[in-house]
Design a protein around this motif. Sequence first.
Motif, PDB file in Angstrom:
ATOM      1  N   PHE A   1       0.811  -1.213   0.000  1.00  0.00           N
ATOM      2  CA  PHE A   1       0.000   0.000   0.000  1.00  0.00           C
ATOM      3  C   PHE A   1       0.846   1.265   0.000  1.00  0.00           C
ATOM      4  O   PHE A   1       0.418   2.299  -0.510  1.00  0.00           O
ATOM      5  N   PHE A   2       2.051   1.197   0.549  1.00  0.00           N
ATOM      6  CA  PHE A   2       2.930   2.344   0.451  1.00  0.00           C
ATOM      7  C   PHE A   2       3.391   2.551  -0.992  1.00  0.00           C
ATOM      8  O   PHE A   2       3.473   3.686  -1.477  1.00  0.00           O
TER       9      PHE A   2
ATOM     10  N   ILE B   1      -6.134   4.495   0.421  1.00  0.00           N
ATOM     11  CA  ILE B   1      -5.036   3.694   0.967  1.00  0.00           C
ATOM     12  C   ILE B   1      -5.402   3.148   2.336  1.00  0.00           C
ATOM     13  O   ILE B   1      -5.206   1.958   2.630  1.00  0.00           O
ATOM     14  N   LEU B   2      -5.934   4.012   3.200  1.00  0.00           N
ATOM     15  CA  LEU B   2      -6.285   3.567   4.548  1.00  0.00           C
ATOM     16  C   LEU B   2      -7.430   2.557   4.519  1.00  0.00           C
ATOM     17  O   LEU B   2      -7.425   1.574   5.277  1.00  0.00           O
TER      18      LEU B   2
ATOM     19  N   LEU C   1      -8.160   0.441   2.053  1.00  0.00           N
ATOM     20  CA  LEU C   1      -7.627  -0.835   1.575  1.00  0.00           C
ATOM     21  C   LEU C   1      -6.785  -1.515   2.650  1.00  0.00           C
ATOM     22  O   LEU C   1      -6.780  -2.754   2.770  1.00  0.00           O
ATOM     23  N   ALA C   2      -6.072  -0.722   3.449  1.00  0.00           N
ATOM     24  CA  ALA C   2      -5.272  -1.301   4.536  1.00  0.00           C
ATOM     25  C   ALA C   2      -6.174  -1.928   5.598  1.00  0.00           C
ATOM     26  O   ALA C   2      -5.843  -2.983   6.156  1.00  0.00           O
ATOM     27  N   VAL C   3      -7.300  -1.290   5.895  1.00  0.00           N
ATOM     28  CA  VAL C   3      -8.258  -1.888   6.832  1.00  0.00           C
ATOM     29  C   VAL C   3      -8.729  -3.235   6.308  1.00  0.00           C
ATOM     30  O   VAL C   3      -8.753  -4.241   7.040  1.00  0.00           O
ATOM     31  N   ILE C   4      -9.095  -3.282   5.029  1.00  0.00           N
ATOM     32  CA  ILE C   4      -9.582  -4.533   4.432  1.00  0.00           C
ATOM     33  C   ILE C   4      -8.494  -5.602   4.462  1.00  0.00           C
ATOM     34  O   ILE C   4      -8.753  -6.770   4.788  1.00  0.00           O
TER      35      ILE C   4
ATOM     36  N   PHE D   1      -5.432   1.528  11.204  1.00  0.00           N
ATOM     37  CA  PHE D   1      -5.869   2.188   9.969  1.00  0.00           C
ATOM     38  C   PHE D   1      -7.305   2.716  10.114  1.00  0.00           C
ATOM     39  O   PHE D   1      -7.647   3.766   9.574  1.00  0.00           O
ATOM     40  N   LEU D   2      -8.129   1.980  10.861  1.00  0.00           N
ATOM     41  CA  LEU D   2      -9.476   2.456  11.144  1.00  0.00           C
ATOM     42  C   LEU D   2      -9.414   3.726  11.989  1.00  0.00           C
ATOM     43  O   LEU D   2     -10.151   4.693  11.746  1.00  0.00           O
ATOM     44  N   VAL D   3      -8.521   3.744  12.970  1.00  0.00           N
ATOM     45  CA  VAL D   3      -8.333   4.934  13.808  1.00  0.00           C
ATOM     46  C   VAL D   3      -7.868   6.115  12.959  1.00  0.00           C
ATOM     47  O   VAL D   3      -8.351   7.250  13.124  1.00  0.00           O
ATOM     48  N   LEU D   4      -6.949   5.877  12.029  1.00  0.00           N
ATOM     49  CA  LEU D   4      -6.430   6.961  11.191  1.00  0.00           C
ATOM     50  C   LEU D   4      -7.492   7.521  10.250  1.00  0.00           C
ATOM     51  O   LEU D   4      -7.431   8.705   9.871  1.00  0.00           O
TER      52      LEU D   4
END
Length: 526
Positions: free
Chosen positions: A201-202, A321-322, A324-327, A350-353
């Motif tokens: 993801f980065f 991005i965030l 997709l990272a949660v998923i 990532f959910l927090v962000l």
Amino acid sequence: MHTPRDDAAPTMDAALQGQPFWRALGVGALAIAVLGLIGRLLSYPLNRDENMFVSVAQMLGSGDLYRDLGYNHLPNLPYLLGGIFAVTGSSGYLLTARLLVAAFWLLALFFLWRISRNEAAGLPAFLAAASVLVGSTLLLGEPGMLATNNLIPVALVFPAVFLLFRGLDEERPSAGYLLGAGLVASLAIGFKANYTFLAAFFVLAVLIAPKGATVGQKLLYGLLPLGIGGLLGGLPSLVHMLSDPDAFFAHTLRYFTELQTAYWAESEAPKTVSLKGKILLAQSIWFANTSLIALMLVVTQMALIASTDGLRALFDWKVTILGLAVISGLVVAFVPTPSFAQYFVPPLPFLVLLIPVLAGRLSGGARQFAGMLLAAGAALALVNAVPRLGAGLAAFASPSAWGTIADGRAIARAGSEAGLRPGDRVAALTPVWALDAGYSIYPEFAAGQFVYRVAPYIPPQDRPFYRTTSPASLTSFLDADPPAAVLVNRAEPMEADLAAYALSRGYRPAGPSGEDRPFDLYVAPR
């Protein structure tokens, strides 16, 4: 590229703007909650998982990390802890390791504040995101309270994402920030391999933002420094992988895919192995306490953005991005078998962000409504954690009673009264206690019970990479080099074999008697 709105901070803070009492109350409540978290962290009872990390870190230099000490994760944490032990000269290994975890909690909160500020999210958004993190029942349990590799990569997500955002917020990627982002993300992966998806993801973020940069600029100022940082951060793992691949993969990949699977298949201990069981466990974690509050805040803000700016506004690259990272974190959580609570942590940071990132994209009345909603979410998240954080605050009244301090001192006192001397070798499957008491341990037990219990399942081709004994050969192993004492953790049924050995060889019980003591110490006959 997202540009914070001119009206961002004043409007989002409307719920608290002009009311310094409520602003001070919100910040003060969070500060008290953080203090309660640290008190809970430092006083939390020892868990068997900590033996793997703390004892191995203390034993660094006495043998190979994998072949001799039986470590079974990527190597960053024992090297970090071992370095701290060497620099500080501390003999309270468990307490020192817990203080390190407390430092990572503070690191996460600091960079969450920086991200909220850069996104012009406003105070309510920061308080809500921070309260969800601090008040999480999941992180106030073993995943966030132990000196293991569970909390540290979560904390590193926040500086990694901060550096990524800063590196891509201009028209041309910033090589310095992206090198730092790659370095920190790679370090997080080196603490726990579950976060490997960060790398993908980065890279994706560099490719899709900023839109004004050419392909050449994205390669030269984006992917190249990101990759260099990732390579530097991954050096500890790469060195082990390249210098001794047989031992590295035997203790990491094959340990979890073969040995642990075989052990748990025969174990009668409670475990979750079926897909149905994993789904129920995930539901109990992700749709409860502050995780549910976070989901509600994220979904509500997304609905507000879609209603005011249209669905296309939700496809901002940071939100994408965030999201997709949660998923990905959700998917990764289902991979290990059996499942335990700590495996369901990856989606949480990532959910927090997403809370402050989405808050920075609201405007007008929607932003003011979200501000009130976020303030309420912050309050509910902290109320949810009051019993646990309150106990953490109360723990500061008697630090001498903390298990991180008291257990080692009690064992040292019992051993001294029975004639043991500092440095004497103790047989223990809870080696942290022995080390904290000032005694030495067998390298075969440096990882606690984690190699010992899978020893019967090690295939012949992998046995040269393991230095261990097994339940079947424990007696002959100890007879060949008898310990000065045997230390037994009364909460661990597997350690009954040690007690049986001690009694069969005439070792004398030492220390206090009674059902409330956590350990039994047996000293060799004079």
